[in-house]
Motif scaffolding. Sequence first.
Motif, PDB file in Angstrom:
ATOM      1  N   ALA A 100       1.004 -12.743  44.776  1.00 20.08           N
ATOM      2  CA  ALA A 100       2.687 -12.976  44.572  1.00 20.08           C
ATOM      3  C   ALA A 100       2.842 -14.458  45.304  1.00 20.08           C
ATOM      4  CB  ALA A 100       3.043 -12.844  42.569  1.00 20.08           C
ATOM      5  N   THR A 101       3.151 -13.066  45.822  1.00 22.05           N
ATOM      6  CA  THR A 101       4.315 -13.189  47.080  1.00 22.05           C
ATOM      7  C   THR A 101       3.737 -14.104  48.651  1.00 22.05           C
ATOM      8  OG1 THR A 101       5.918 -11.458  46.730  1.00 22.05           O
ATOM      9  CG2 THR A 101       5.460 -12.826  48.972  1.00 22.05           C
ATOM     10  N   GLU A 102       2.205 -13.590  48.149  1.00 22.13           N
ATOM     11  CA  GLU A 102       1.435 -13.834  49.447  1.00 22.13           C
ATOM     12  C   GLU A 102       0.990 -15.576  49.141  1.00 22.13           C
ATOM     13  OE1 GLU A 102      -2.225 -13.425  53.026  1.00 22.13           O
ATOM     14  OE2 GLU A 102      -1.065 -12.124  51.701  1.00 22.13           O
ATOM     15  N   MET A 103       1.074 -16.296  47.235  1.00 19.18           N
ATOM     16  CA  MET A 103       0.058 -17.273  47.320  1.00 19.18           C
ATOM     17  C   MET A 103       1.165 -17.847  46.677  1.00 19.18           C
ATOM     18  SD  MET A 103      -3.284 -16.592  45.940  1.00 19.18           S
ATOM     19  CE  MET A 103      -2.679 -18.914  45.234  1.00 19.18           C
ATOM     20  N   ARG A 104       2.900 -17.417  46.752  1.00 20.65           N
ATOM     21  CA  ARG A 104       4.019 -18.485  47.014  1.00 20.65           C
ATOM     22  C   ARG A 104       4.364 -18.951  48.521  1.00 20.65           C
ATOM     23  NH1 ARG A 104       6.394 -13.540  43.992  1.00 20.65           N
ATOM     24  NH2 ARG A 104       6.077 -14.430  41.986  1.00 20.65           N
ATOM     25  N   GLU A 105       3.809 -18.737  49.645  1.00 16.97           N
ATOM     26  CA  GLU A 105       3.656 -18.721  50.715  1.00 16.97           C
ATOM     27  C   GLU A 105       2.703 -19.801  51.369  1.00 16.97           C
ATOM     28  OE1 GLU A 105       3.568 -14.700  53.400  1.00 16.97           O
ATOM     29  OE2 GLU A 105       5.875 -14.341  52.407  1.00 16.97           O
ATOM     30  N   LEU A 106       1.548 -19.151  50.388  1.00 15.72           N
ATOM     31  CA  LEU A 106       0.374 -20.585  50.545  1.00 15.72           C
ATOM     32  C   LEU A 106       1.150 -21.819  50.168  1.00 15.72           C
ATOM     33  CD1 LEU A 106      -2.287 -21.106  51.436  1.00 15.72           C
ATOM     34  CD2 LEU A 106      -3.330 -20.395  49.349  1.00 15.72           C
ATOM     35  N   ARG A 107       1.566 -21.890  48.814  1.00 14.99           N
ATOM     36  CA  ARG A 107       2.032 -23.301  48.168  1.00 14.99           C
ATOM     37  C   ARG A 107       2.883 -23.564  49.731  1.00 14.99           C
ATOM     38  NH1 ARG A 107       2.602 -25.534  43.575  1.00 14.99           N
ATOM     39  NH2 ARG A 107       4.038 -26.763  43.159  1.00 14.99           N
TER      40      ARG A 107
END
Length: 454
Positions: A100-107
């Motif tokens: 989830a943290t990496e998906m937030r960073e991608l967003r």
Amino acid sequence: MASTEAYVYTRQEFAVLTQDAKDGKPDARQYIIIDNKVYDVTEFVEDHPGGADVLLTHVGKDASDVFHAMHPESAYETLANCYAGDIEPAPSQLQNSEFATEMRELRDKLEGEGYFNSSHLFYLYKVVSTLGLCATAFVMLYLWGKTSTLAVLGAGFLVGLFWQQCGWLAHDFGHHQCFKDRTLNDIVVVFLGDFCQGFSLSWWKNKHNTHHASTNVSGHDPDIDTAPVLLWDEIASANYYGSLQDDAFSRFMAESVLPYQTRYFFFVLAFARFSWAIQSVLYMLNEGALNKSKKLCFFERACLFAHWALFTGAAVLWIGTIRNMLLFFFVSQTATGYLLAIVFALNHNGMPVISQEKAETMEFYEIQVVTGRDVILGALGDWFMGGLNYQIEHHVFPSMPRHNLAKVRPMVRSICKKYGVNYHETSFLQGTVEVLNALDIVQKLSLRLSKKSF
């Protein structure tokens, strides 16, 4: 000066504070967490512009990711009115928190690189070309509607295709993918959705926002709540048969209909468009505009009335016989039903259905990925499905314009592979087989449960 330092809740305090709401007690206060701040939304629930249902699905939870996915920066001003205090920072206890943290960073990265900015030329082309389908159908009716049954059938199919493509466009504008000004998006949705397609903006948003917030979560997602017509998973089947009343209709549906749902599935799809259109009219008559605006309520009702007047009027004025009028109505309605519903079924049906208890242990982004299905198609397939074949990407980034979804697909898939999160992609045919297999599993369970219920 007096101190205005905010109260800081412990995680245990917050759990106790929200337990009554989770237990469904009628007078309980409703609290949510966003970005380590606690908000009391009790008085705001009924005024929530996206509908009360979607907000209630996240009471007592950390709603940060779903809030960011579905709201503009300006929503923070409204949210501030509900501020109740802070909550102690704590590492996430949910599974796949690193994912989830990496998906937030991608967003954040994609926002900075402009992937959430739309091409107005693309949407202008889509609107004009879609309206062209309707114009072509009307010209066919005007020229040959009184003399040719074949022309009536062709026009009926084109109108059905027009309504389907209007649906995809209204979906895009409803997610505010085109304009930064949300009011402009809503104006286009009222035109394309209410007037052109006959689907209410308010009805759609109330249903669809909840679907995005709690995708395939049993008891929350309205898109899988299709009993007693169809049952999609073991949870819904057990709940339905466990709550049956011993009356003639319940007995008939339980014993003679649901255990055979794969046999009538494609027949039911034919009535999907007409059912949704009727639901839209009833919603607007009974509930009014989702945001309580009298002006929006008036325009939605007027556009829905104008929709039926226009397409009924075209049939009466330009078609020569009662038989052909009925043919036009039947073909246009059923064509749209199939063209819309076959795509909707591929989006999430046959994918995992999650219990509410299980959903509370999962990160928002993981739920969006594991419950979605990407369909591998070419340019024609992308057009036909309106970009919804990139369902996973759409659900993790719902406000991203459809023309950018294919570009971010490899990035999302790569992160999913890195953290072992199931990213499911398939062909159109294989996806349809998966949907039918899911129906078959549940119908066999329904047959066993029906024998126990009576």
